[in-house]
Design a protein around this motif. Structure first.
Motif, PDB file in Angstrom:
ATOM      1  N   LEU A  31      75.809  43.172  23.203  1.00  0.00           N
ATOM      2  CA  LEU A  31      76.529  43.708  24.373  1.00  0.00           C
ATOM      3  C   LEU A  31      76.944  42.597  25.323  1.00  0.00           C
ATOM      4  CD1 LEU A  31      74.431  46.909  25.091  1.00  0.00           C
ATOM      5  CD2 LEU A  31      76.749  46.792  24.158  1.00  0.00           C
ATOM      6  N   LEU A  32      76.047  41.640  25.540  1.00  0.00           N
ATOM      7  CA  LEU A  32      76.367  40.516  26.413  1.00  0.00           C
ATOM      8  C   LEU A  32      77.527  39.695  25.855  1.00  0.00           C
ATOM      9  CD1 LEU A  32      75.626  38.821  28.917  1.00  0.00           C
ATOM     10  CD2 LEU A  32      74.048  37.556  27.458  1.00  0.00           C
ATOM     11  N   LEU A  33      77.512  39.467  24.566  1.00  0.00           N
ATOM     12  CA  LEU A  33      78.600  38.726  23.922  1.00  0.00           C
ATOM     13  C   LEU A  33      79.918  39.473  24.049  1.00  0.00           C
ATOM     14  CD1 LEU A  33      79.364  36.240  22.247  1.00  0.00           C
ATOM     15  CD2 LEU A  33      78.893  37.591  20.210  1.00  0.00           C
ATOM     16  N   MET A  34      79.890  40.791  23.886  1.00  0.00           N
ATOM     17  CA  MET A  34      81.100  41.581  24.030  1.00  0.00           C
ATOM     18  C   MET A  34      81.649  41.509  25.453  1.00  0.00           C
ATOM     19  SD  MET A  34      81.623  45.637  23.291  1.00  0.00           S
ATOM     20  CE  MET A  34      80.710  46.110  24.762  1.00  0.00           C
ATOM     21  N   ILE A  35      80.764  41.575  26.444  1.00  0.00           N
ATOM     22  CA  ILE A  35      81.195  41.477  27.851  1.00  0.00           C
ATOM     23  C   ILE A  35      81.799  40.113  28.146  1.00  0.00           C
ATOM     24  CG2 ILE A  35      80.325  41.404  30.216  1.00  0.00           C
ATOM     25  CD1 ILE A  35      78.327  43.603  29.368  1.00  0.00           C
ATOM     26  N   LEU A  36      81.169  39.052  27.632  1.00  0.00           N
ATOM     27  CA  LEU A  36      81.687  37.706  27.879  1.00  0.00           C
ATOM     28  C   LEU A  36      83.025  37.468  27.196  1.00  0.00           C
ATOM     29  CD1 LEU A  36      78.462  35.507  27.634  1.00  0.00           C
ATOM     30  CD2 LEU A  36      79.785  36.068  29.677  1.00  0.00           C
ATOM     31  N   GLN A  37      83.237  38.040  26.040  1.00  0.00           N
ATOM     32  CA  GLN A  37      84.502  37.833  25.341  1.00  0.00           C
ATOM     33  C   GLN A  37      85.630  38.627  25.954  1.00  0.00           C
ATOM     34  OE1 GLN A  37      83.754  38.632  21.197  1.00  0.00           O
ATOM     35  NE2 GLN A  37      83.073  36.541  20.810  1.00  0.00           N
ATOM     36  N   ASN A  38      85.341  39.710  26.654  1.00  0.00           N
ATOM     37  CA  ASN A  38      86.386  40.511  27.279  1.00  0.00           C
ATOM     38  C   ASN A  38      86.847  39.925  28.605  1.00  0.00           C
ATOM     39  OD1 ASN A  38      86.670  42.408  25.286  1.00  0.00           O
ATOM     40  ND2 ASN A  38      85.072  43.726  26.125  1.00  0.00           N
ATOM     41  N   ARG A  39      86.113  38.996  29.150  1.00  0.00           N
ATOM     42  CA  ARG A  39      86.497  38.377  30.425  1.00  0.00           C
ATOM     43  C   ARG A  39      87.394  37.200  30.236  1.00  0.00           C
ATOM     44  NH1 ARG A  39      81.717  38.780  34.786  1.00  0.00           N
ATOM     45  NH2 ARG A  39      81.547  41.002  34.708  1.00  0.00           N
ATOM     46  N   MET A  90      78.998  28.917  26.114  1.00  0.00           N
ATOM     47  CA  MET A  90      78.033  29.983  26.299  1.00  0.00           C
ATOM     48  C   MET A  90      78.149  31.034  25.188  1.00  0.00           C
ATOM     49  SD  MET A  90      75.680  30.962  28.352  1.00  0.00           S
ATOM     50  CE  MET A  90      74.827  32.356  28.960  1.00  0.00           C
ATOM     51  N   GLU A  91      79.389  31.367  24.846  1.00  0.00           N
ATOM     52  CA  GLU A  91      79.592  32.370  23.802  1.00  0.00           C
ATOM     53  C   GLU A  91      79.083  31.893  22.450  1.00  0.00           C
ATOM     54  OE1 GLU A  91      83.687  33.469  23.759  1.00  0.00           O
ATOM     55  OE2 GLU A  91      83.660  34.195  25.819  1.00  0.00           O
ATOM     56  N   HIS A  92      79.240  30.602  22.176  1.00  0.00           N
ATOM     57  CA  HIS A  92      78.780  30.060  20.896  1.00  0.00           C
ATOM     58  C   HIS A  92      77.254  30.103  20.792  1.00  0.00           C
ATOM     59  CE1 HIS A  92      82.773  28.984  19.817  1.00  0.00           C
ATOM     60  NE2 HIS A  92      82.896  28.061  20.771  1.00  0.00           N
ATOM     61  N   ILE A  93      76.598  29.849  21.903  1.00  0.00           N
ATOM     62  CA  ILE A  93      75.125  29.890  21.899  1.00  0.00           C
ATOM     63  C   ILE A  93      74.639  31.310  21.651  1.00  0.00           C
ATOM     64  CG2 ILE A  93      73.063  29.566  23.332  1.00  0.00           C
ATOM     65  CD1 ILE A  93      74.616  27.276  24.733  1.00  0.00           C
ATOM     66  N   ILE A  94      75.252  32.278  22.316  1.00  0.00           N
ATOM     67  CA  ILE A  94      74.849  33.676  22.138  1.00  0.00           C
ATOM     68  C   ILE A  94      75.168  34.149  20.719  1.00  0.00           C
ATOM     69  CG2 ILE A  94      75.257  36.049  22.907  1.00  0.00           C
ATOM     70  CD1 ILE A  94      75.701  34.931  25.712  1.00  0.00           C
ATOM     71  N   LEU A  95      76.317  33.750  20.200  1.00  0.00           N
ATOM     72  CA  LEU A  95      76.680  34.135  18.835  1.00  0.00           C
ATOM     73  C   LEU A  95      75.705  33.543  17.820  1.00  0.00           C
ATOM     74  CD1 LEU A  95      78.654  35.578  16.955  1.00  0.00           C
ATOM     75  CD2 LEU A  95      80.015  33.486  16.920  1.00  0.00           C
ATOM     76  N   THR A  96      75.330  32.296  18.018  1.00  0.00           N
ATOM     77  CA  THR A  96      74.357  31.659  17.121  1.00  0.00           C
ATOM     78  C   THR A  96      73.006  32.361  17.203  1.00  0.00           C
ATOM     79  OG1 THR A  96      75.480  29.529  17.416  1.00  0.00           O
ATOM     80  CG2 THR A  96      73.235  29.483  16.550  1.00  0.00           C
ATOM     81  N   ALA A  97      72.570  32.691  18.417  1.00  0.00           N
ATOM     82  CA  ALA A  97      71.303  33.402  18.585  1.00  0.00           C
ATOM     83  C   ALA A  97      71.372  34.781  17.936  1.00  0.00           C
ATOM     84  CB  ALA A  97      70.965  33.532  20.073  1.00  0.00           C
ATOM     85  N   LEU A  98      72.513  35.436  18.026  1.00  0.00           N
ATOM     86  CA  LEU A  98      72.700  36.758  17.428  1.00  0.00           C
ATOM     87  C   LEU A  98      72.591  36.695  15.908  1.00  0.00           C
ATOM     88  CD1 LEU A  98      73.403  39.583  18.578  1.00  0.00           C
ATOM     89  CD2 LEU A  98      75.770  39.080  18.057  1.00  0.00           C
ATOM     90  N   ILE A  99      73.189  35.683  15.320  1.00  0.00           N
ATOM     91  CA  ILE A  99      73.142  35.520  13.858  1.00  0.00           C
ATOM     92  C   ILE A  99      71.724  35.196  13.395  1.00  0.00           C
ATOM     93  CG2 ILE A  99      73.918  34.064  11.948  1.00  0.00           C
ATOM     94  CD1 ILE A  99      76.641  33.877  13.434  1.00  0.00           C
ATOM     95  N   VAL A 100      71.070  34.261  14.074  1.00  0.00           N
ATOM     96  CA  VAL A 100      69.708  33.870  13.694  1.00  0.00           C
ATOM     97  C   VAL A 100      68.750  35.049  13.859  1.00  0.00           C
ATOM     98  CG1 VAL A 100      67.759  32.388  14.331  1.00  0.00           C
ATOM     99  CG2 VAL A 100      70.061  31.427  14.166  1.00  0.00           C
ATOM    100  N   LEU A 101      68.876  35.774  14.964  1.00  0.00           N
ATOM    101  CA  LEU A 101      68.006  36.924  15.195  1.00  0.00           C
ATOM    102  C   LEU A 101      68.263  38.021  14.167  1.00  0.00           C
ATOM    103  CD1 LEU A 101      65.816  37.951  17.083  1.00  0.00           C
ATOM    104  CD2 LEU A 101      67.609  38.952  18.495  1.00  0.00           C
ATOM    105  N   GLY A 102      69.510  38.200  13.770  1.00  0.00           N
ATOM    106  CA  GLY A 102      69.822  39.176  12.725  1.00  0.00           C
ATOM    107  C   GLY A 102      69.149  38.846  11.407  1.00  0.00           C
ATOM    108  N   ILE A 103      69.142  37.574  11.043  1.00  0.00           N
ATOM    109  CA  ILE A 103      68.486  37.141   9.806  1.00  0.00           C
ATOM    110  C   ILE A 103      66.977  37.358   9.904  1.00  0.00           C
ATOM    111  CG2 ILE A 103      67.960  35.110   8.387  1.00  0.00           C
ATOM    112  CD1 ILE A 103      70.821  34.133   9.077  1.00  0.00           C
ATOM    113  N   ILE A 104      66.399  37.055  11.067  1.00  0.00           N
ATOM    114  CA  ILE A 104      64.959  37.248  11.255  1.00  0.00           C
ATOM    115  C   ILE A 104      64.606  38.733  11.206  1.00  0.00           C
ATOM    116  CG2 ILE A 104      63.062  36.973  12.906  1.00  0.00           C
ATOM    117  CD1 ILE A 104      64.410  34.363  13.798  1.00  0.00           C
ATOM    118  N   ILE A 105      65.466  39.586  11.741  1.00  0.00           N
ATOM    119  CA  ILE A 105      65.221  41.033  11.684  1.00  0.00           C
ATOM    120  C   ILE A 105      65.223  41.520  10.239  1.00  0.00           C
ATOM    121  CG2 ILE A 105      66.221  43.288  12.226  1.00  0.00           C
ATOM    122  CD1 ILE A 105      67.071  42.119  14.924  1.00  0.00           C
TER     123      ILE A 105
END
Length: 78
Positions: free
Chosen positions: A70-78, A1-16
């Motif tokens: 924020l979601l990625l940070m919450i998931l990594q702290n658990r 799950m974390e890898h999917i969110i991280l990948t989406a975060l990177i791709v969305l950052g590039i699109i931004i």
């Protein structure tokens, strides 16, 4: 799950970044303000068409990017 969110975060950052670079330059307005030009005449006009769509899309993607971070940070702290 974390890898999917991280990948989406990177791709969305590039699109931004791409969408920010596609926005029209505001350099002429800044030059007019510094030189005392009368830029108040056209200041009340709303952006139209492509410019408006890009601004809104960039804002929405920025909010989504922030929420994914924020979601990625919450998931990594658990």
């Amino acid at each position: 799950m974390e890898h999917i969110i991280l990948t989406a975060l990177i791709v969305l950052g590039i699109i931004i970044v791409i969408s920010i670079m596609m926005q029209p330059s505001k350099q002429q307005d800044a030059l007019s303000a510094l030189s005392g030009g009368a830029s108040d005449l056209f200041q009340a006009q709303k952006s139209r068409g492509f410019e408006s769509v890009i601004k809104r899309a960039t804002a929405v993607m920025g909010v989504i990017w922030l929420l994914l971070g924020l979601l990625l940070m919450i998931l990594q702290n658990r």
